[in-house]
Write a protein that holds these residues in place. Structure first.
Motif, mmCIF file in Angstrom:
data_model
loop_
_atom_site.group_PDB
_atom_site.id
_atom_site.type_symbol
_atom_site.label_atom_id
_atom_site.label_comp_id
_atom_site.label_asym_id
_atom_site.label_seq_id
_atom_site.Cartn_x
_atom_site.Cartn_y
_atom_site.Cartn_z
ATOM 1 N N SER A 30 0.644 5.779 -0.012
ATOM 2 C CA SER A 30 -0.232 6.925 0.194
ATOM 3 C C SER A 30 -0.467 7.642 -1.123
ATOM 4 C CB SER A 30 0.388 7.903 1.190
ATOM 5 O OG SER A 30 -0.340 9.116 1.217
ATOM 6 N N ASP A 69 0.840 -1.190 0.000
ATOM 7 C CA ASP A 69 0.000 0.000 0.000
ATOM 8 C C ASP A 69 0.884 1.251 0.000
ATOM 9 O OD1 ASP A 69 -2.367 -1.420 0.084
ATOM 10 O OD2 ASP A 69 -2.383 -1.506 2.273
ATOM 11 N N TYR A 82 3.899 3.973 -6.796
ATOM 12 C CA TYR A 82 4.319 2.619 -6.411
ATOM 13 C C TYR A 82 5.769 2.299 -6.761
ATOM 14 C CZ TYR A 82 -0.624 1.620 -5.585
ATOM 15 O OH TYR A 82 -1.908 1.641 -5.102
#
Length: 327
Positions: free
Chosen positions: A95, A93, A281
């Motif tokens: 932000s 994950d 990412y």
């Protein structure tokens, strides 16, 4: 008119560079030399942002923050997962909002003179909040359309960023291909749609470049980032200082972070020339290799004409770029 731009004596602004190069020491040195600079808070944590802002107490400073990123499409996410498999890591994950609201509040409460948005523009309510604190709202734009939208939101200053700039290109739509017009043409196109004061940014390396840009209609200052990467006060890592001194070709590609950015070409950028939007990412995927200083994935963001970069103090570099800055 921007009151801040009216009060500086040196219209060469060390650009806000996220990831470490723009330190509180660099910002303070710019302020002491009659210029102005802003912290590049980018993707850092909110706690780090607060600490960095607190370190600027007693200095006139700005804060540059990344506008929240839209979620990746299914196709883009699949591409990120494919790259993760290629690297043998799990896609974690990340932000997508970069602590935007918390950083904005920390900057306002910490006494920033300017809040500067990148990758998008403040809302009208956020501009009102910034103005209520006695600060100015600045926004980076890369097209006339972005300039019109930012003007309509009530911001005070636009930074028109051209294709030769180092670091991330500030396009608002992360999937868009960046405008490739030379800086002079881009500034002229932006000036046609807004009366706001403009800061010209991207590839300005010499006193002659800067004098030329300052004569363009609407331009009140220039922003130079790469020119300060080797300064004594910058937080540029020793590894990247070595790469910059060696020089080389720079490329604008998504293969550094998943968003378009310009930096020193690497094996990875050559192998992935058409990388799709996978920001933010990619940095997480490549972090282990970068921590090992794997040259194939070096992350040295810098603009064109690397061999023209010089060291010295911020004050010395400013004096070279704008010899009349103290007259």
């Amino acid at each position: 008119m921007s009151q801040l731009l009216e009060t500086i004596t040196c219209p060469v602004l060390p650009a806000p560079m996220a990831g470490g190069p723009t330190t509180p020491e660099l910002v303070a040195a710019a302020d002491a030399a009659g210029s102005f600079s802003a912290l590049g808070l980018g993707t850092c944590s909110v706690d780090v942002a607060r600490e960095t802002i607190a370190a600027c107490a007693g200095t006139r400073f700005g804060v540059n923050i990344f506008h929240p990123q839209r979620a990746l499409t299914e196709t883009e996410l699949a591409a990120a997962q494919s790259l993760a498999a290629e690297e043998g890591v799990v896609l974690g994950d990340v932000s997508l909002n970069f602590g935007w609201q918390d950083k904005l509040e920390a900057a306002v409460e910490g006494g920033a003179a300017v809040l500067w948005s990148m990758f998008g523009v403040f809302s009208e309510e956020e501009v009102a909040r910034i103005h209520a604190a006695g600060a100015e709202a600045w926004t980076t734009v890369t097209t006339p359309e972005e300039a019109q939208a930012a003007t309509a939101r009530g911001v005070d200053v636009l930074c028109a960023q051209g294709p030769e700039a180092g670091g991330h290109r500030g396009v608002w739509d992360p999937s868009a291909e960046p405008d490739q017009r030379p800086l002079e043409e881009l500034v002229a196109a932006v000036h046609q749609v807004t009366d706001l004061p403009l800061i010209a940014a991207g590839g300005l390396r010499t006193a002659e470049d800067i004098a030329t840009a300052l004569a363009w209609p609407g331009v009140k200052a220039v922003s130079c980032g790469s020119a300060f990467l080797l300064s004594e006060e910058s937080g540029t890592s020793e590894h990247n200082r070595g790469l910059l001194r060696r020089g080389g070709k720079t490329v604008s590609t998504r293969a550094f972070s998943g968003r378009y950015a310009r930096g020193l070409e690497t094996a990875y950028t050559r192998a992935h020339p058409k990388l799709p939007l996978v920001y933010p990412y990619l940095n997480a995927l490549l972090k282990p290799r970068r921590a090992q200083l794997d040259a194939d994935v070096d992350y040295c963001l810098v603009g064109v004409d690397v061999m023209k970069l010089r060291g010295g103090s911020v004050a010395e570099i400013l004096a070279q770029l704008h010899p009349n800055g103290h007259e």
